[in-house]
Design a protein around this motif. Structure first.
Motif, short mmCIF file in Angstrom:
data_model
loop_
_atom_site.label_atom_id
_atom_site.label_comp_id
_atom_site.label_asym_id
_atom_site.label_seq_id
_atom_site.Cartn_x
_atom_site.Cartn_y
_atom_site.Cartn_z
N ILE A 185 -5.84 0.00 -7.58
CA ILE A 185 -5.32 0.74 -8.72
C ILE A 185 -5.88 2.16 -8.75
N LYS A 186 -7.18 2.29 -8.54
CA LYS A 186 -7.83 3.60 -8.60
C LYS A 186 -7.31 4.55 -7.53
N GLN A 187 -7.12 4.03 -6.32
CA GLN A 187 -6.74 4.87 -5.19
C GLN A 187 -5.22 4.99 -5.02
N LEU A 188 -4.46 4.51 -6.02
CA LEU A 188 -3.01 4.64 -6.03
C LEU A 188 -2.32 3.86 -4.91
N LYS A 189 -3.01 2.84 -4.42
CA LYS A 189 -2.34 1.96 -3.46
C LYS A 189 -1.25 1.19 -4.18
N ASP A 196 0.85 -1.20 0.00
CA ASP A 196 0.00 0.00 0.00
C ASP A 196 0.88 1.24 0.00
N GLN A 197 1.08 1.81 -1.20
CA GLN A 197 1.99 2.94 -1.33
C GLN A 197 1.42 4.24 -0.77
N THR A 198 0.13 4.26 -0.47
CA THR A 198 -0.44 5.47 0.12
C THR A 198 0.01 5.64 1.57
N ILE A 215 4.22 3.80 7.19
CA ILE A 215 3.81 2.42 7.45
C ILE A 215 4.10 1.57 6.21
N THR A 216 4.70 0.41 6.43
CA THR A 216 4.90 -0.55 5.35
C THR A 216 3.88 -1.67 5.54
N GLU A 217 2.83 -1.62 4.72
CA GLU A 217 1.72 -2.55 4.89
C GLU A 217 1.35 -3.19 3.56
N GLN A 246 4.66 11.91 -4.37
CA GLN A 246 5.29 10.62 -4.64
C GLN A 246 6.81 10.71 -4.56
N GLY A 247 7.36 11.88 -4.90
CA GLY A 247 8.81 12.04 -4.78
C GLY A 247 9.27 12.06 -3.34
N ALA A 248 8.52 12.77 -2.51
CA ALA A 248 8.87 12.87 -1.09
C ALA A 248 8.60 11.57 -0.34
N ARG A 249 7.42 11.00 -0.57
CA ARG A 249 7.02 9.82 0.20
C ARG A 249 7.67 8.53 -0.29
N LEU A 250 7.87 8.44 -1.61
CA LEU A 250 8.28 7.16 -2.19
C LEU A 250 9.72 7.17 -2.70
N THR A 251 10.05 8.11 -3.59
CA THR A 251 11.40 8.12 -4.16
C THR A 251 12.46 8.35 -3.09
#
Length: 349
Positions: free
Chosen positions: A43-47, A20-22, A27-29, A199-204
């Motif tokens: 897919i719709k909610q960008l999880k 769940d990338q949101t 949290i890594t879930e 997405q850059g801050a949270r993921l990259t």
């Protein structure tokens, strides 16, 4: 050094597992999905997000969706299959990998149509596994090609997230950065925050830090200043769709980054698996651009930051014209120049 990657999409024993990338970076879930409605929602909610990961999730989501499909006849099964595939296709409009994966699953069904339905269901699961495994190989190869354009000590700017969690492994735009780390290179990365969903801050930033790669987070409107200071020698981004003329759809803000790169005479590279190339879409103006709800801007992450009732324009993607793209990096090599001529050749070799 060997870099450990989280597998963001997997399937085992009838269960689709999605990171769940949101909820990253706090949290890594992993979601455990057994219904196609939950795959659609993810897919719709960008999880799950990132064009390749969306394609993989769609393939596995379809496997989940046809578990209870009728097995009395192929006609009954195929009608059920098509309904489920058409449903998943409504989740997001811009990333062509979604439709590519569903089309590939459909082609596998038709290839197996003379076999018992139980065999077809097993074949579809195998096809989804193949899509996932191929993507890992594709990303590694894209990284190897992209690495030839870089050198030790460079500063690289990237926008949004095109890393390992957006694919099967390695990522597309981030793949050369991981391979550079394996070689012992010192690459300094500037990650655009990427409004409005960060997405850059949270993921990259999160995944590069986990890999021990030097990353500096900047807001989107700092990119010009960072380039002006001479800290950036190349821009690398992923993409969600490449039109036949080389126009590229990617996360909103990419077009602005490309313009800035052009102004500062910095090469702008697009990492694009062949699965994202859509020769049926002639130019970028023909690419459907998803528009998302206003709350992502006015109440991002649960806190209101704009007056109630304000009008909002919230496209999830923009299109970068081909003349701003220095090179398109695919698993079959690096394309430059006339993309209209070069792109079709990828499908003939």
């Amino acid at each position: 050094m060997e870099i450990a990657f989280l597998q963001s999409v997997s399937y085992e024993n009838g269960v689709l597992k999605i990171l769940d990338q949101t909820k990253i970076p706090n949290i890594t879930e992993f979601l455990e999905i057994t219904k196609i409605e939950d795959a659609w929602d993810a897919i719709k909610q960008l999880k799950v997000r990132g064009a390749p990961a969306i394609g993989i999730a769609a393939a596995y989501g379809l496997v989940v969706g046809i578990k209870d499909a009728p097995e009395n006849s192929f006609a009954e099964f195929y009608a059920f299959f098509k309904k489920q595939a058409d449903y998943l296709a409504t989740s997001r409009p811009t990333a062509v990998n979604l439709f590519w994966a569903l089309k590939r699953m459909d082609e596998r069904v038709l290839k197996e149509k003379e076999r018992p339905v139980t065999h077809i269901k097993a074949a579809l699961e195998n096809e989804a596994h193949t899509i996932r495994n191929e993507d890992e190989d594709v990303c590694r190869t894209i990284g190897e090609h992209a690495l030839t354009l870089l050198s030790d000590g460079m500063g690289i700017l990237t926008h949004c997230n095109a890393g390992g969690i957006a694919t099967a492994r390695y990522g597309t735009a981030l793949a050369p950065l991981y391979l550079a780390k394996e070689k012992g290179w010192n690459i300094k990365v500037y990650a655009d925050e990427t409004r409005p969903l960060l997405q850059g801050a949270r993921l990259t930033a999160w995944e590069l830090m986990k890999a021990g790669i030097d990353v500096t987070l900047i807001t989107d409107n700092m990119a010009a200043m960072v380039m002006q200071k001479g800290w950036v020698q190349a821009v690398i981004v992923g993409c969600d769709r490449v039109a036949a003329n080389g126009d590229v759809a990617n996360k909103i803000g990419t077009y602005g980054v490309a313009l800035l790169a052009k102004a500062h005479q910095i090469p702008f590279y697009v990492a694009a698996p062949i699965s994202t190339i859509d020769l049926e879409t002639k130019t970028g103006t023909d690419i459907p651009i998803e528009e998302r709800e206003a709350a992502e801007i006015t109440e991002g992450f649960g806190k209101r930051t704009a007056p109630k009732g304000v009008k909002v324009f919230n496209p999830a993607f923009d299109v970068t014209p081909n003349e701003l793209v220095t090179a398109i990096i695919t698993e079959k090599g690096i394309l430059t120049g006339n993309y209209q001529e070069a792109l079709p050749k990828l499908f003939k070799s």
